[in-house]
Write a protein that holds these residues in place. Structure first.
Motif, PDB file in Angstrom:
ATOM      1  N   LEU A 266       0.842  -1.259   0.050  1.00 14.94           N
ATOM      2  CA  LEU A 266       0.076   0.098  -0.236  1.00 14.94           C
ATOM      3  C   LEU A 266       0.898   1.176  -0.091  1.00 14.94           C
ATOM      4  CD1 LEU A 266      -2.842   1.021   0.053  1.00 14.94           C
ATOM      5  CD2 LEU A 266      -3.077   0.924   2.560  1.00 14.94           C
ATOM      6  N   GLN A 267       1.223   1.702  -1.260  1.00 14.68           N
ATOM      7  CA  GLN A 267       2.137   2.753  -1.354  1.00 14.68           C
ATOM      8  C   GLN A 267       1.259   3.722  -2.450  1.00 14.68           C
ATOM      9  OE1 GLN A 267       6.143   1.556  -1.876  1.00 14.68           O
ATOM     10  NE2 GLN A 267       6.134   0.613  -0.082  1.00 14.68           N
ATOM     11  N   ASP A 268       1.977   4.865  -2.544  1.00 17.58           N
ATOM     12  CA  ASP A 268       1.378   5.833  -3.633  1.00 17.58           C
ATOM     13  C   ASP A 268       1.469   5.055  -4.959  1.00 17.58           C
ATOM     14  OD1 ASP A 268       0.371   8.406  -4.356  1.00 17.58           O
ATOM     15  OD2 ASP A 268       2.073   9.040  -4.989  1.00 17.58           O
ATOM     16  N   GLY A 269       0.294   5.236  -5.826  1.00 16.55           N
ATOM     17  CA  GLY A 269       0.158   4.834  -7.060  1.00 16.55           C
ATOM     18  C   GLY A 269      -0.609   3.263  -7.154  1.00 16.55           C
ATOM     19  N   TYR A 270      -0.754   2.678  -5.484  1.00 17.70           N
ATOM     20  CA  TYR A 270      -1.279   1.322  -5.737  1.00 17.70           C
ATOM     21  C   TYR A 270      -2.649   1.355  -5.882  1.00 17.70           C
ATOM     22  CZ  TYR A 270      -2.274  -3.132  -3.491  1.00 17.70           C
ATOM     23  OH  TYR A 270      -2.521  -4.548  -3.238  1.00 17.70           O
ATOM     24  N   SER A 271      -3.000   0.268  -6.707  1.00 20.77           N
ATOM     25  CA  SER A 271      -4.506  -0.005  -7.029  1.00 20.77           C
ATOM     26  C   SER A 271      -4.864  -1.406  -6.589  1.00 20.77           C
ATOM     27  CB  SER A 271      -4.877   0.390  -8.269  1.00 20.77           C
ATOM     28  OG  SER A 271      -4.136  -0.485  -9.407  1.00 20.77           O
ATOM     29  N   ARG A 272      -6.132  -1.571  -6.143  1.00 21.39           N
ATOM     30  CA  ARG A 272      -6.613  -2.783  -5.862  1.00 21.39           C
ATOM     31  C   ARG A 272      -8.028  -2.952  -5.885  1.00 21.39           C
ATOM     32  NH1 ARG A 272      -6.401  -6.362  -1.065  1.00 21.39           N
ATOM     33  NH2 ARG A 272      -7.619  -8.123  -2.177  1.00 21.39           N
ATOM     34  N   GLN A 273      -8.580  -4.039  -6.423  1.00 23.85           N
ATOM     35  CA  GLN A 273      -9.979  -4.375  -6.649  1.00 23.85           C
ATOM     36  C   GLN A 273     -10.528  -4.642  -5.400  1.00 23.85           C
ATOM     37  OE1 GLN A 273     -10.839  -7.133  -9.602  1.00 23.85           O
ATOM     38  NE2 GLN A 273     -13.187  -6.439  -9.976  1.00 23.85           N
ATOM     39  N   CYS A 274     -11.515  -4.180  -5.017  1.00 24.00           N
ATOM     40  CA  CYS A 274     -12.526  -4.456  -3.619  1.00 24.00           C
ATOM     41  C   CYS A 274     -13.111  -5.933  -3.844  1.00 24.00           C
ATOM     42  CB  CYS A 274     -13.325  -3.410  -3.432  1.00 24.00           C
ATOM     43  SG  CYS A 274     -14.557  -3.815  -2.138  1.00 24.00           S
ATOM     44  N   PRO A 275     -12.924  -6.670  -2.843  1.00 26.14           N
ATOM     45  CA  PRO A 275     -13.285  -8.119  -3.198  1.00 26.14           C
ATOM     46  C   PRO A 275     -14.883  -8.233  -3.056  1.00 26.14           C
ATOM     47  CG  PRO A 275     -12.184  -7.756  -1.048  1.00 26.14           C
ATOM     48  CD  PRO A 275     -11.962  -6.619  -1.631  1.00 26.14           C
ATOM     49  N   SER A 276     -15.597  -7.176  -2.325  1.00 29.03           N
ATOM     50  CA  SER A 276     -16.917  -7.169  -2.101  1.00 29.03           C
ATOM     51  C   SER A 276     -17.819  -6.463  -3.384  1.00 29.03           C
ATOM     52  CB  SER A 276     -17.433  -6.874  -0.828  1.00 29.03           C
ATOM     53  OG  SER A 276     -17.169  -5.313  -0.670  1.00 29.03           O
ATOM     54  N   CYS A 277     -17.502  -5.484  -3.805  1.00 28.62           N
ATOM     55  CA  CYS A 277     -18.185  -4.783  -4.546  1.00 28.62           C
ATOM     56  C   CYS A 277     -17.295  -4.622  -6.217  1.00 28.62           C
ATOM     57  CB  CYS A 277     -18.375  -3.227  -4.136  1.00 28.62           C
ATOM     58  SG  CYS A 277     -16.874  -2.304  -4.295  1.00 28.62           S
TER      59      CYS A 277
ATOM     60  N   VAL B  26     -14.905  -2.951  -7.243  1.00 24.25           N
ATOM     61  CA  VAL B  26     -14.925  -1.603  -7.856  1.00 24.25           C
ATOM     62  C   VAL B  26     -13.074  -1.502  -7.565  1.00 24.25           C
ATOM     63  CG1 VAL B  26     -14.829   1.024  -7.380  1.00 24.25           C
ATOM     64  CG2 VAL B  26     -16.696  -0.543  -7.192  1.00 24.25           C
ATOM     65  N   VAL B  27     -12.463  -0.865  -8.442  1.00 20.89           N
ATOM     66  CA  VAL B  27     -11.048  -0.692  -8.415  1.00 20.89           C
ATOM     67  C   VAL B  27     -10.695   0.742  -7.627  1.00 20.89           C
ATOM     68  CG1 VAL B  27      -8.889  -0.019  -9.704  1.00 20.89           C
ATOM     69  CG2 VAL B  27     -10.774  -1.789 -10.648  1.00 20.89           C
ATOM     70  N   LEU B  28     -10.084   0.432  -6.636  1.00 18.18           N
ATOM     71  CA  LEU B  28      -9.551   1.740  -5.863  1.00 18.18           C
ATOM     72  C   LEU B  28      -7.888   2.216  -6.001  1.00 18.18           C
ATOM     73  CD1 LEU B  28     -11.076   0.069  -2.557  1.00 18.18           C
ATOM     74  CD2 LEU B  28     -12.047   1.894  -4.057  1.00 18.18           C
ATOM     75  N   PHE B  29      -7.863   3.239  -6.117  1.00 21.58           N
ATOM     76  CA  PHE B  29      -6.466   3.682  -6.370  1.00 21.58           C
ATOM     77  C   PHE B  29      -6.029   4.330  -5.129  1.00 21.58           C
ATOM     78  CE2 PHE B  29      -8.420   3.422 -10.636  1.00 21.58           C
ATOM     79  CZ  PHE B  29      -7.493   2.973 -11.201  1.00 21.58           C
ATOM     80  N   PHE B  30      -5.024   4.128  -4.545  1.00 24.30           N
ATOM     81  CA  PHE B  30      -4.371   4.649  -3.363  1.00 24.30           C
ATOM     82  C   PHE B  30      -3.387   5.680  -3.808  1.00 24.30           C
ATOM     83  CE2 PHE B  30      -6.122   0.603  -2.290  1.00 24.30           C
ATOM     84  CZ  PHE B  30      -6.668   0.877  -1.240  1.00 24.30           C
ATOM     85  N   ALA B  31      -3.648   6.940  -3.258  1.00 24.92           N
ATOM     86  CA  ALA B  31      -2.760   8.123  -3.632  1.00 24.92           C
ATOM     87  C   ALA B  31      -2.445   8.938  -2.436  1.00 24.92           C
ATOM     88  CB  ALA B  31      -3.084   8.658  -4.918  1.00 24.92           C
ATOM     89  N   GLU B  32      -1.333   9.413  -2.289  1.00 23.84           N
ATOM     90  CA  GLU B  32      -1.186  10.272  -1.019  1.00 23.84           C
ATOM     91  C   GLU B  32      -2.011  11.521  -0.963  1.00 23.84           C
ATOM     92  OE1 GLU B  32       0.810   9.891   1.656  1.00 23.84           O
ATOM     93  OE2 GLU B  32       1.871   7.939   0.874  1.00 23.84           O
ATOM     94  N   ASP B  33      -2.324  11.861  -2.044  1.00 23.66           N
ATOM     95  CA  ASP B  33      -2.997  13.450  -2.116  1.00 23.66           C
ATOM     96  C   ASP B  33      -4.566  13.050  -2.310  1.00 23.66           C
ATOM     97  OD1 ASP B  33      -2.825  12.339  -4.672  1.00 23.66           O
ATOM     98  OD2 ASP B  33      -2.279  14.282  -5.476  1.00 23.66           O
ATOM     99  N   SER B  34      -5.060  11.812  -1.906  1.00 24.42           N
ATOM    100  CA  SER B  34      -6.268  11.706  -2.196  1.00 24.42           C
ATOM    101  C   SER B  34      -7.181  12.327  -1.322  1.00 24.42           C
ATOM    102  CB  SER B  34      -6.810  10.162  -1.890  1.00 24.42           C
ATOM    103  OG  SER B  34      -8.002   9.885  -1.949  1.00 24.42           O
ATOM    104  N   GLN B  35      -8.432  12.735  -1.652  1.00 27.85           N
ATOM    105  CA  GLN B  35      -9.166  13.319  -0.689  1.00 27.85           C
ATOM    106  C   GLN B  35     -10.369  12.528   0.178  1.00 27.85           C
ATOM    107  OE1 GLN B  35      -8.998  17.033  -0.548  1.00 27.85           O
ATOM    108  NE2 GLN B  35      -7.490  16.528  -2.038  1.00 27.85           N
ATOM    109  N   HIS B  36     -10.390  11.296  -0.310  1.00 29.42           N
ATOM    110  CA  HIS B  36     -11.099  10.419   0.626  1.00 29.42           C
ATOM    111  C   HIS B  36     -10.491   9.902   1.916  1.00 29.42           C
ATOM    112  CE1 HIS B  36     -13.808   6.809   1.370  1.00 29.42           C
ATOM    113  NE2 HIS B  36     -14.468   7.302   0.402  1.00 29.42           N
ATOM    114  N   PRO B  37     -11.400  10.386   2.938  1.00 32.05           N
ATOM    115  CA  PRO B  37     -10.659  10.127   4.258  1.00 32.05           C
ATOM    116  C   PRO B  37     -10.252   8.785   4.635  1.00 32.05           C
ATOM    117  CG  PRO B  37     -13.097  10.637   4.513  1.00 32.05           C
ATOM    118  CD  PRO B  37     -12.773  10.713   3.089  1.00 32.05           C
ATOM    119  N   PHE B  38     -10.970   7.603   4.084  1.00 29.57           N
ATOM    120  CA  PHE B  38     -10.642   6.067   4.295  1.00 29.57           C
ATOM    121  C   PHE B  38      -9.149   5.948   3.587  1.00 29.57           C
ATOM    122  CE2 PHE B  38     -15.447   5.236   5.046  1.00 29.57           C
ATOM    123  CZ  PHE B  38     -15.189   5.293   6.276  1.00 29.57           C
ATOM    124  N   ILE B  39      -9.209   6.425   2.455  1.00 30.86           N
ATOM    125  CA  ILE B  39      -7.791   6.171   1.748  1.00 30.86           C
ATOM    126  C   ILE B  39      -6.641   6.901   2.515  1.00 30.86           C
ATOM    127  CG2 ILE B  39      -6.556   6.655  -0.574  1.00 30.86           C
ATOM    128  CD1 ILE B  39      -8.663   4.607  -0.880  1.00 30.86           C
TER     129      ILE B  39
END
Length: 81
Positions: free
Chosen positions: A9-20, A22-35
């Protein structure tokens, strides 16, 4: 929410959610609080792992005490019958 390794889990990492799925993109500057929380937690976990590894390397290896029963015995590489 799902678990993933902190090392991945580092900047630029992406992973598909196992339940829904949806592809999630992890970035240091994300506005989403959970990210943001996931990135902060992963950064902290990596820091703790590095510190534990450094302490482990710096500590001398303890002498393994052998019982009297096995003192002086060594394991042979091959067994001859």
């Amino acid at each position: 929410m799902f678990r993933d390794r902190a090392g991945r889990l580092q900047d630029g990492y992406s992973r598909q959610c196992p339940s829904c799925e949806v592809v999630l993109f992890f970035a240091e500057d994300s506005q989403h609080p959970f990210i943001k929380r996931a990135m902060r937690s992963a950064r902290q976990a990596r820091k703790e792992m590095r510190e534990r590894q450094a302490a482990k390397l710096a500590a001398p290896e303890p002498d393994v005490a052998q019982s009297r029963r096995f003192a002086g015995r060594t394991r042979s590489a091959t067994r001859e019958d």
